[in-house]
Design a protein around this motif. Structure first.
Motif, PDB file in Angstrom:
ATOM      1  N   GLU A   1      88.673  12.495  65.984  1.00 42.42           N
ATOM      2  CA  GLU A   1      87.654  13.243  66.640  1.00 42.42           C
ATOM      3  C   GLU A   1      86.364  12.726  66.788  1.00 42.42           C
ATOM      4  OE1 GLU A   1      88.589  17.989  66.042  1.00 42.42           O
ATOM      5  OE2 GLU A   1      86.803  16.972  65.085  1.00 42.42           O
ATOM      6  N   VAL A   2      85.641  12.740  68.175  1.00 43.92           N
ATOM      7  CA  VAL A   2      84.512  12.155  68.276  1.00 43.92           C
ATOM      8  C   VAL A   2      83.673  13.301  68.602  1.00 43.92           C
ATOM      9  CG1 VAL A   2      85.052  11.517  70.704  1.00 43.92           C
ATOM     10  CG2 VAL A   2      83.236  10.685  69.321  1.00 43.92           C
ATOM     11  N   GLY A   3      82.237  13.532  68.164  1.00 43.87           N
ATOM     12  CA  GLY A   3      81.364  14.785  68.570  1.00 43.87           C
ATOM     13  C   GLY A   3      79.918  14.262  68.819  1.00 43.87           C
ATOM     14  N   VAL A   4      79.252  14.795  69.587  1.00 40.94           N
ATOM     15  CA  VAL A   4      77.862  14.543  70.280  1.00 40.94           C
ATOM     16  C   VAL A   4      77.170  16.121  70.376  1.00 40.94           C
ATOM     17  CG1 VAL A   4      76.416  13.305  71.758  1.00 40.94           C
ATOM     18  CG2 VAL A   4      78.432  12.380  71.522  1.00 40.94           C
ATOM     19  N   TYR A   5      75.914  15.691  69.648  1.00 44.67           N
ATOM     20  CA  TYR A   5      75.170  16.730  69.760  1.00 44.67           C
ATOM     21  C   TYR A   5      73.573  16.425  70.028  1.00 44.67           C
ATOM     22  CZ  TYR A   5      71.684  20.137  67.982  1.00 44.67           C
ATOM     23  OH  TYR A   5      70.355  20.718  67.873  1.00 44.67           O
ATOM     24  N   TYR A   6      73.041  17.011  70.856  1.00 50.44           N
ATOM     25  CA  TYR A   6      71.549  16.513  71.174  1.00 50.44           C
ATOM     26  C   TYR A   6      70.797  17.894  71.725  1.00 50.44           C
ATOM     27  CZ  TYR A   6      67.375  14.300  72.698  1.00 50.44           C
ATOM     28  OH  TYR A   6      66.086  13.697  72.974  1.00 50.44           O
ATOM     29  N   SER A   7      69.543  17.927  71.026  1.00 49.08           N
ATOM     30  CA  SER A   7      68.629  18.879  71.251  1.00 49.08           C
ATOM     31  C   SER A   7      67.286  18.507  71.605  1.00 49.08           C
ATOM     32  CB  SER A   7      68.246  19.941  70.133  1.00 49.08           C
ATOM     33  OG  SER A   7      67.587  20.924  70.608  1.00 49.08           O
ATOM     34  N   PRO A   8      66.843  18.250  73.022  1.00 50.39           N
ATOM     35  CA  PRO A   8      65.788  17.525  73.357  1.00 50.39           C
ATOM     36  C   PRO A   8      64.476  18.085  73.035  1.00 50.39           C
ATOM     37  CG  PRO A   8      66.485  18.386  75.344  1.00 50.39           C
ATOM     38  CD  PRO A   8      67.600  18.739  74.033  1.00 50.39           C
ATOM     39  N   ALA A   9      64.336  19.434  72.873  1.00 46.04           N
ATOM     40  CA  ALA A   9      63.020  20.077  72.527  1.00 46.04           C
ATOM     41  C   ALA A   9      63.126  21.604  71.862  1.00 46.04           C
ATOM     42  CB  ALA A   9      62.186  20.107  73.757  1.00 46.04           C
ATOM     43  N   PRO A  10      63.755  21.532  70.732  1.00 41.92           N
ATOM     44  CA  PRO A  10      63.830  22.835  70.259  1.00 41.92           C
ATOM     45  C   PRO A  10      62.441  23.710  70.425  1.00 41.92           C
ATOM     46  CG  PRO A  10      64.625  21.029  68.767  1.00 41.92           C
ATOM     47  CD  PRO A  10      63.856  20.501  69.887  1.00 41.92           C
ATOM     48  N   PHE A  11      62.715  24.961  70.638  1.00 40.76           N
ATOM     49  CA  PHE A  11      61.620  26.171  70.684  1.00 40.76           C
ATOM     50  C   PHE A  11      60.466  25.251  71.576  1.00 40.76           C
ATOM     51  CE2 PHE A  11      63.275  25.925  66.292  1.00 40.76           C
ATOM     52  CZ  PHE A  11      63.718  27.129  66.118  1.00 40.76           C
ATOM     53  N   GLY A  12      61.041  24.560  72.438  1.00 36.68           N
ATOM     54  CA  GLY A  12      60.035  24.188  73.347  1.00 36.68           C
ATOM     55  C   GLY A  12      59.106  23.087  73.119  1.00 36.68           C
ATOM     56  N   ILE A  13      59.544  22.517  71.882  1.00 37.60           N
ATOM     57  CA  ILE A  13      58.575  21.663  70.960  1.00 37.60           C
ATOM     58  C   ILE A  13      59.237  19.906  71.407  1.00 37.60           C
ATOM     59  CG2 ILE A  13      57.129  20.838  69.103  1.00 37.60           C
ATOM     60  CD1 ILE A  13      57.265  23.731  68.370  1.00 37.60           C
ATOM     61  N   LYS A  14      58.972  19.112  72.041  1.00 35.51           N
ATOM     62  CA  LYS A  14      59.811  17.796  72.158  1.00 35.51           C
ATOM     63  C   LYS A  14      59.478  16.996  70.936  1.00 35.51           C
ATOM     64  CE  LYS A  14      56.115  15.480  74.663  1.00 35.51           C
ATOM     65  NZ  LYS A  14      55.766  14.819  75.897  1.00 35.51           N
ATOM     66  N   GLU A  15      58.652  17.158  70.243  1.00 32.02           N
ATOM     67  CA  GLU A  15      58.478  16.303  68.957  1.00 32.02           C
ATOM     68  C   GLU A  15      59.544  16.694  67.595  1.00 32.02           C
ATOM     69  OE1 GLU A  15      54.702  16.522  70.982  1.00 32.02           O
ATOM     70  OE2 GLU A  15      55.994  18.050  70.541  1.00 32.02           O
ATOM     71  N   LEU A  16      60.256  17.897  67.901  1.00 35.08           N
ATOM     72  CA  LEU A  16      61.224  18.373  67.217  1.00 35.08           C
ATOM     73  C   LEU A  16      62.667  18.048  67.706  1.00 35.08           C
ATOM     74  CD1 LEU A  16      60.375  22.101  66.205  1.00 35.08           C
ATOM     75  CD2 LEU A  16      59.588  19.938  65.093  1.00 35.08           C
ATOM     76  N   ALA A  17      62.626  17.095  68.640  1.00 33.20           N
ATOM     77  CA  ALA A  17      63.925  16.643  69.232  1.00 33.20           C
ATOM     78  C   ALA A  17      65.098  15.914  68.312  1.00 33.20           C
ATOM     79  CB  ALA A  17      63.748  15.526  70.204  1.00 33.20           C
ATOM     80  N   ASN A  18      66.176  16.415  68.038  1.00 33.41           N
ATOM     81  CA  ASN A  18      67.067  15.846  67.437  1.00 33.41           C
ATOM     82  C   ASN A  18      68.556  15.679  67.807  1.00 33.41           C
ATOM     83  OD1 ASN A  18      68.902  18.487  66.036  1.00 33.41           O
ATOM     84  ND2 ASN A  18      66.712  18.976  66.628  1.00 33.41           N
TER      85      ASN A  18
END
Length: 248
Positions: A22-39
């Protein structure tokens, strides 16, 4: 449940339930509208004769503050219904104008089937109490344990407790319901902090798409999405695991 490629970040023992790549990818560019929390996360696992190897990467933050993790894991079936695993992680922290540092932490986990419909799992994150620099407790040590029960072929109930050292324990509860062959509905609750989540999983052939909305008591509402590609038969994840474990 720890039954997909991202298990090396949670309970590495879970990967031994899977006998496919398996291969998986997840990305959240701006959680809660805050780009500094990107993960973001990426992971790959490869079963071999003696067990399953996995590798993963995680990044969090922005230009002024950045955390990265590089993880290698191994899991195996130690007995008919018991699985163990460990993850070795190199994690680095970089803060603008303050410099950077890195450390190696070790996670361990176990998972057992008490019944073919009832699973018990546990894990310890950063068991070696690694930290950055000379300051202690810069990287948390987290203890977790949980139970997952298949009430029926379509309904799974999960509950767990997570305890970070020096902080109160957090209780979590979740339900996954397979409404039709290719569509799963999910809801979850947790406390400390209080949070509610809901989402869907779309499983078709070799692709799994997951999407979720969740709340934070202080930050409000946000969402996240991920994709997993698995190399194997077109059966559902639960069916393939039962086939591999020889559960009728």
């Amino acid at each position: 449940m720890s039954d997909d490629v991202f298990s090396l970040f949670n309970n590495p023992a879970g990967a031994a339930q899977l006998n496919w790549r398996e291969v998986g990818v997840y990305y959240s560019p701006a959680p809660f509208g805050i780009k500094e929390l990107a993960n973001g996360y990426a992971a790959y696992q490869q079963p071999v004769g003696i067990g399953t190897f996995a590798a993963g990467f995680m990044t969090y933050g922005f230009d002024l503050y950045r955390e990265n993790k590089f993880a290698l894991a191994f899991s195996m079936r130690a007995a008919d219904n018991f699985f163990i695993g460990t993850t070795v992680t190199y994690q680095s922290l970089t803060i603008e104008k303050y410099g950077s540092d890195g450390s190696i932490s070790i996670n361990i986990g176990g998972l057992t089937y008490l019944l073919k419909t009832l699973r018990l799992g546990f894990s310890v994150s950063n068991i070696n109490r690694a930290s950055y620099g000379k300051e202690k407790n810069q990287i948390p040590t987290i203890l977790s344990a949980g139970v997952s029960y298949d009430y029926s072929d379509n309904l799974t109930i999960n509950t767990s407790v997570i305890k970070e050292l020096d902080f109160h324990a957090s209780m979590r509860f979740g339900i996954e319901y397979s409404i039709i062959k290719y569509l799963d509905l999910r809801i979850g609750l947790s406390n400390k902090p209080n949070s509610f989540s809901s989402g869907i999983g779309i499983n078709y052939d070799f692709i799994q798409l997951d999407y979720a909305l969740f709340t934070h008591q202080d930050l409000g509402l946000t969402h996240q999405a991920g994709i997993i590609i698995h190399f194997g038969s077109g059966k559902s994840r639960k069916e393939k695991i039962k086939d591999y474990l020889n559960f009728d």
